[in-house]
Design an enzyme around this catalytic site. Sequence first.
Site, PDB file in Angstrom:
ATOM      1  N   LEU A 175       0.858  -1.179   0.000  1.00  0.00           N
ATOM      2  CA  LEU A 175       0.000   0.000   0.000  1.00  0.00           C
ATOM      3  C   LEU A 175       0.896   1.232   0.000  1.00  0.00           C
ATOM      4  CD1 LEU A 175      -2.804  -0.768   2.631  1.00  0.00           C
ATOM      5  CD2 LEU A 175      -3.144  -0.348   0.192  1.00  0.00           C
ATOM      6  N   ASP A 176       0.540   2.241  -0.803  1.00  0.00           N
ATOM      7  CA  ASP A 176       1.300   3.487  -0.812  1.00  0.00           C
ATOM      8  C   ASP A 176       1.225   4.161   0.554  1.00  0.00           C
ATOM      9  OD1 ASP A 176       1.943   3.139  -3.474  1.00  0.00           O
ATOM     10  OD2 ASP A 176       0.296   4.386  -4.209  1.00  0.00           O
ATOM     11  N   PRO A 177       2.199   5.034   0.887  1.00  0.00           N
ATOM     12  CA  PRO A 177       2.165   5.745   2.172  1.00  0.00           C
ATOM     13  C   PRO A 177       0.874   6.534   2.391  1.00  0.00           C
ATOM     14  CG  PRO A 177       4.340   5.935   1.209  1.00  0.00           C
ATOM     15  CD  PRO A 177       3.489   5.259   0.172  1.00  0.00           C
TER      16      PRO A 177
END
Length: 314
Positions: A44-46
């Site tokens: 998951l992206d930040p």
Amino acid sequence: MASNWRTLNGVLLFDKPLELSSNIALQKVRRLFQAEKAGHTGTLDPLATGLLPVCFGEATKFSVGLLESDKTYRARIRLGQTTTTGDAEGEITASQDVSVSEAQVQEALQGLHGEIQQLPPMHSALKHQGKPLYEYIRKGETVARELRSVVIHELVLERFSGDELEISVRCSKGTYVRTLAEDIGLALGCGAHLTGLRRTKIARFSLDNAYTLPQLEAMTSAERDACLLPLDCMLQDLPRLDLDSVQLLRLAQGQRLGLDLALPDGKLRMYAGGEFVGMGELSGRRLSPGRLIASVARSAAQRGGLAAPPDVIA
């Protein structure tokens, strides 16, 4: 490695917070559990939050099913603006007034159902010649990418207000929701980018049963351990096969079994004495050992006077 690190097997459903990368989140959880080995099932992206299954120990062997599974997200999209990254992290590249109706939004979403083609964004972890694409774009370089087929199983408008909308989407692996947001903006003729993303489901696992970092930090070690799901939780969609001790011994020695089973060819989850022992592969009534739990395979092989084959227990 420090002596307080321990062997731990199981799966934790973790609710990843905002602004932490998946790897940093993984390491925080791993330290809390003092686990020798851990991995996650899907980055998951930040700026994305939500469900991030963490696999400890032997569970890492069986995580491929989750990596290949459908994912469900709740996404917030800003209409009228495009950015360099397709999400709120990038610089705004174009702006325009938004004048679209809910009916037009519904029509745009309907046109994106089913199998669609996506161009992976340069700001992504997809690798080219061993390096993620975002490393190239940081140097001002662009890499030629090929369109990829993904499947949008469900796409529902949850909220619409002027220049902002929220959608829920269930999609195949490899789908970039920020690219989907850009596609929606393109279909509406006003541009768009992703401003928020939360993963709510992976296959049969739901965010409703996930734990946040503050919740885990407030628990005792025993309470945290009780949060773990068993090793076979990721394989419940596979047919079950029960083995006797002789069959398990032969598989642990790397042998194939000839079985007359009313089961289709493919992967199976295997048990012996009611205990999960690993995965096998059935092909033309021949069962081959796939991934076996190391302790089970080693114990069975030692009972037979042999060491378990490295390719079985690794």
